[in-house]
Design a protein around this motif. Structure first.
Motif, PDB file in Angstrom:
ATOM      1  N   ASP A 407      31.912  -1.824  44.279  1.00 22.31           N
ATOM      2  CA  ASP A 407      33.206  -2.447  44.544  1.00 22.31           C
ATOM      3  C   ASP A 407      33.989  -1.753  45.659  1.00 22.31           C
ATOM      4  O   ASP A 407      35.130  -2.141  45.929  1.00 22.31           O
ATOM      5  CB  ASP A 407      34.045  -2.434  43.262  1.00 22.31           C
ATOM      6  CG  ASP A 407      33.411  -3.271  42.167  1.00 22.31           C
ATOM      7  OD1 ASP A 407      32.703  -4.235  42.516  1.00 22.31           O
ATOM      8  OD2 ASP A 407      33.595  -2.949  40.976  1.00 22.31           O
ATOM      9  N   THR A 409      35.467  -0.968  49.110  1.00 20.23           N
ATOM     10  CA  THR A 409      35.765  -1.841  50.249  1.00 20.23           C
ATOM     11  C   THR A 409      35.185  -1.319  51.553  1.00 20.23           C
ATOM     12  O   THR A 409      35.136  -2.057  52.542  1.00 20.23           O
ATOM     13  CB  THR A 409      37.283  -1.989  50.401  1.00 20.23           C
ATOM     14  OG1 THR A 409      37.876  -0.682  50.557  1.00 20.23           O
ATOM     15  CG2 THR A 409      37.873  -2.682  49.187  1.00 20.23           C
ATOM     16  N   ARG A 446      36.013  -9.220  39.539  1.00 18.89           N
ATOM     17  CA  ARG A 446      34.934  -9.937  40.197  1.00 18.89           C
ATOM     18  C   ARG A 446      33.666  -9.842  39.361  1.00 18.89           C
ATOM     19  O   ARG A 446      33.341  -8.825  38.773  1.00 18.89           O
ATOM     20  CB  ARG A 446      34.692  -9.320  41.573  1.00 18.89           C
ATOM     21  CG  ARG A 446      33.591 -10.011  42.361  1.00 18.89           C
ATOM     22  CD  ARG A 446      33.332  -9.256  43.640  1.00 18.89           C
ATOM     23  NE  ARG A 446      32.794  -7.938  43.365  1.00 18.89           N
ATOM     24  CZ  ARG A 446      31.509  -7.678  43.158  1.00 18.89           C
ATOM     25  NH1 ARG A 446      30.629  -8.666  43.200  1.00 18.89           N
ATOM     26  NH2 ARG A 446      31.097  -6.448  42.925  1.00 18.89           N
ATOM     27  N   ARG A 451      29.073 -12.498  45.570  1.00 16.21           N
ATOM     28  CA  ARG A 451      29.184 -11.770  46.828  1.00 16.21           C
ATOM     29  C   ARG A 451      30.604 -11.269  47.054  1.00 16.21           C
ATOM     30  O   ARG A 451      31.572 -11.890  46.611  1.00 16.21           O
ATOM     31  CB  ARG A 451      28.766 -12.666  47.988  1.00 16.21           C
ATOM     32  CG  ARG A 451      27.329 -13.149  47.922  1.00 16.21           C
ATOM     33  CD  ARG A 451      26.909 -13.742  49.247  1.00 16.21           C
ATOM     34  NE  ARG A 451      25.564 -14.271  49.203  1.00 16.21           N
ATOM     35  CZ  ARG A 451      24.886 -14.683  50.270  1.00 16.21           C
ATOM     36  NH1 ARG A 451      25.454 -14.636  51.475  1.00 16.21           N
ATOM     37  NH2 ARG A 451      23.663 -15.147  50.146  1.00 16.21           N
ATOM     38  N   VAL A 452      30.689 -10.169  47.790  1.00 18.01           N
ATOM     39  CA  VAL A 452      31.972  -9.620  48.196  1.00 18.01           C
ATOM     40  C   VAL A 452      32.296 -10.161  49.581  1.00 18.01           C
ATOM     41  O   VAL A 452      31.467 -10.051  50.494  1.00 18.01           O
ATOM     42  CB  VAL A 452      31.935  -8.084  48.202  1.00 18.01           C
ATOM     43  CG1 VAL A 452      33.259  -7.515  48.683  1.00 18.01           C
ATOM     44  CG2 VAL A 452      31.598  -7.557  46.821  1.00 18.01           C
ATOM     45  N   ARG A 455      31.170  -8.670  53.485  1.00 17.76           N
ATOM     46  CA  ARG A 455      30.036  -7.773  53.365  1.00 17.76           C
ATOM     47  C   ARG A 455      28.758  -8.515  53.724  1.00 17.76           C
ATOM     48  O   ARG A 455      28.584  -9.676  53.390  1.00 17.76           O
ATOM     49  CB  ARG A 455      29.950  -7.209  51.951  1.00 17.76           C
ATOM     50  CG  ARG A 455      28.847  -6.191  51.733  1.00 17.76           C
ATOM     51  CD  ARG A 455      28.826  -5.669  50.310  1.00 17.76           C
ATOM     52  NE  ARG A 455      30.078  -5.033  49.943  1.00 17.76           N
ATOM     53  CZ  ARG A 455      30.326  -4.496  48.757  1.00 17.76           C
ATOM     54  NH1 ARG A 455      29.396  -4.545  47.808  1.00 17.76           N
ATOM     55  NH2 ARG A 455      31.496  -3.936  48.505  1.00 17.76           N
TER      56      ARG A 455
END
Length: 703
Positions: A407, A409, A446, A451-452, A455
């Motif tokens: 997670d 960033t 999430r 998907r993030v 990314r």
């Protein structure tokens, strides 16, 4: 009259010695003789005539050079082997008298220790010689490092192999010496360039290995004993050459938790024992400062108390000086070529600076996270060897002291090996809040399988293909669930006339293969037209809509009347009535030849009538008549084929005429060359046909 030579005093009989004679001469048992030959690098030889080399009537199978066995007579290890044999007798006597404590004391205090240092120095006079013989050593040690500990493979040997291989990988990471890697069925191939020498080794995949009963682990254990000593010498020389303390410190707790590479702490020589952990460098400034400090310490241009602030202030200048230091180190290890003529052109000197620079900057700006289904150790090793200092992974893969979590960033790339990862769900409106949301009304956490945003998700093959190509590949070709490009070996270069998977098929196939492929396509199209029903739509056939409209008009009563040709049954009835009418007339008819001509005219007329009928049906269905078009294509294809066949025949006749003028030896050599080239062309043609078939099947599936 000359002196008669005594048998066995010259020639092959004196040059070679059998294995049994060598064992009797050295006065050691056969297992110790095998160990000694492996340590000293002596292997059996094959004489030209075994009958002349053998001194007995029975033909011997294993021969050695007599000089090699004579050289072994002064080996210090022979005394160690004899001491071991004497100790074994004492221990067996003590156990026979039931004196277990004395036997344990003898084994603990009087067991002779074998040292192979002098053998390493004898076999490898220079360090480059040791590097050239490092391929088999690394492959064997990586293999034993992945084996489970059994009765034949002690756990101490496995742990030692793992430690030495991890130390070698740390050197490759620190110097960016890794060049290429390839995923094969056997395992993962790696190639590194150290002091101008290319080293290639194989690492097996980390599956559960099952040792077979037909493998002689005693012979392999002897090789492992020698290779561990060799790699220890090589690692010591490599670490000290770049200013590091050897052996590096090993954190036992981190190793037990599966840290592997992260369990080692590298120390610089003369820094007062201050450990350096490359994995905990969180900022780019700290990374550059540490690199500058390492450079100054390794070159001897700074004292032990170099201030870190000075390194930070001169980080930009340090990068330039570091590159010059790498260039200097590379130039000293590679051969330099000088010209004898001062007026000649300047020779280009070999240098690895560009390769080192490319390797150190390939993945440097990225923060990579490894999913739990990916192989962590190979990916971490390759990423760090090519500049990436910020690699994170899931806690289920090993030590939790990674750089970042999933997670985080800061992660720019995530390597996954799943079929597909869905996009994140759209944000919920105010009226669609779930019960799991917090009291403040925020959206829940999430999901782990989403998907993030921002990314890049790639499959593991992206790392290997980017490394082999020397540049980053397109990430969309390696997206989760995408069909990956072919993973090709970086050591196999396509040759002229051979099969090249990276080139389109139309650019490398021959004219005959192209015509054969077009014929197959036409046959498939004709079969599809024949198998299709009247109301079925076929892609690529013109006039489907018009054919349906025309059929509807023909079914209506008010539609236009089209007089079609008679069918086959109607033609037979008409022919029967004609014959009956002719028999009823008084006229005698034609003679035999005239009757045959008339029958041929009738058959030709029937054939033309059937062709006309087929054309009318094709026009009614909105299709183009294929007979004339196919005949024209067929004639053109046959003409081109006959022309090509004629040219090939003339070229073959020219070659045969030239062969008649060659000597017999050159003619045989030429025939062998032609045969080998034909085999290569046949293999390339088979691969191109396979690729054509795969593309055709893939095209049909897409349609």
């Amino acid at each position: 009259m000359g002196k008669i030579k005594k048998k066995g005093t010259s020639g092959n009989a004196k040059l070679y010695i059998t294995r049994s004679q060598a064992v009797r001469k050295l006065q050691i048992p056969l297992p110790d003789f095998r160990r000694l030959c492996i340590f000293k690098g002596i292997y059996p030889r094959e004489p030209r005539s075994k009958k002349r080399a053998s001194k007995s009537s029975t033909p011997s199978t294993t021969f050695y050079y007599t000089k090699d066995i004579q050289y072994l007579l002064h080996e210090p290890l022979l005394n160690k082997f004899r001491d071991q044999k004497a100790l074994a007798k004492k221990i067996s006597k003590a156990l026979g008298r039931n004196e277990v404590s004395d036997a344990a004391r003898l084994e603990r205090n009087f067991t002779p220790r074998l040292r192979l240092d002098h053998i390493i120095k004898e076999r490898y006079p220079t360090f480059v010689d040791a590097l050239r013989d490092l391929d088999d050593a690394l492959s064997m040690l990586f293999l034993f490092g992945n084996l489970p500990s059994t009765e034949n493979v002690p756990p101490k040997a496995v742990a030692k192999c793992q430690r030495l291989t991890l130390e070698f990988e740390h050197y490759l990471i620190r110097t960016h010496a890794l060049r290429k890697s390839f995923l094969s069925i056997k395992g993962i191939y790696y190639q590194a360039t150290i002091h101008g020498q290319d080293i290639l080794w194989l690492v097996p995949y980390r599956f559960v290995q099952r040792t077979g009963a037909d493998v002689d682990f005693r012979i392999m254990a002897t090789f492992v004993e020698f290779y561990t000593t060799l790699l220890s010498f090589v690692n010591f020389r490599l670490y000290t050459s770049i200013g590091l303390v050897y052996p590096p410190k090993l954190d036992a707790k981190s190793e037990e938790s599966g840290a592997e590479l992260s369990a080692f702490q590298l120390e610089n020589q003369g820094d007062g024992g201050k450990a350096e952990m490359a994995e905990v460098m969180d900022t780019e400034m700290h990374t550059k400062a540490q690199a500058e400090a390492d450079r100054l310490l390794s070159l001897g241009e700074a004292e032990a108390g170099t201030d870190a602030g000075e390194a930070q202030s001169g980080s930009q200048a340090g990068e330039q000086s570091e590159s010059s230091a790498v260039d200097e180190l590379t130039s000293t290890t590679l051969d330099q070529f000088t010209s004898l003529d001062p007026n000649a052109d300047t020779l280009l000197q070999p240098s690895l600076t560009a390769d080192v620079q490319t390797a150190s900057e390939l993945f440097e700006p990225f923060n990579v996270f490894l999913s739990r289904e990916t192989p962590r150790h190979p990916l971490e090793f390759i990423l760090r060897a090519f500049g990436c200092k910020r690699v994170g992974w899931d806690t289920s893969l090993g030590d939790p002291g990674a750089y970042c979590s999933e997670d985080d960033t800061r992660v720019t790339h995530q390597i996954v090996d799943r079929p597909d990862i869905p996009l994140p769900s759209p944000p919920q409106t105010d009226g669609e809040l779930d019960a799991d949301d917090d009291e403040e009304g925020g959206v829940g956490a999430r999901k782990t399988n989403e998907r993030v945003p921002g990314r890049i998700y790639v499959q593991p093959q992206w790392v290997w293909d980017s490394v082999n190509a020397g540049q980053l590949q397109r990430a969309d070709l390696y997206a989760p669930g995408a069909t990956l490009p072919p993973h090709l070996s970086p050591w196999v270069k396509p040759k002229r006339g051979g099969y090249d998977p990276t080139v389109p098929l139309a650019e490398q196939e021959t004219a005959a293969e192209a015509e054969a492929g077009s014929d197959e396509d036409e046959v498939d199209a004709d079969e599809a037209l024949e198998e299709a029903s009247d109301g079925e739509e076929i892609e690529g056939v013109r006039g489907d809509e018009e054919a349906r409209g025309l059929e509807e008009e023909l079914d209506d009563d008010d539609g236009m009347d089209v007089e079609l040709a008679a069918s086959d049954d109607e033609e037979d009835d008409l022919a029967a009535e004609t014959v009956a009418g002719a028999e009823g007339d008084e006229w005698g008819g034609f003679s035999g030849d005239e009757a045959g001509d008339e029958a041929g005219d009738v058959d030709q007329a029937a054939h033309e009538a059937r062709e006309h009928q087929a054309e009318l049906e094709a026009e009614a269905l909105g299709r183009q008549p294929q007979s004339g078009k196919n005949d024209a294509k067929k004639h053109a294809r046959e003409a081109a084929q006959s022309k090509r066949t004629k040219a090939e025949r003339e070229a073959q006749e020219d070659v045969e005429r030239r062969k008649l003028m060659m000597p017999r030896r050159k003619r045989k050599m030429f025939e062998k060359m032609v045969y080998s080239n034909a085999k290569k062309d046949e293999e390339a043609e088979r691969l191109r046909a396979k690729k054509r078939k795969i593309e055709k099947v893939g095209g049909k599936q897409k349609v």
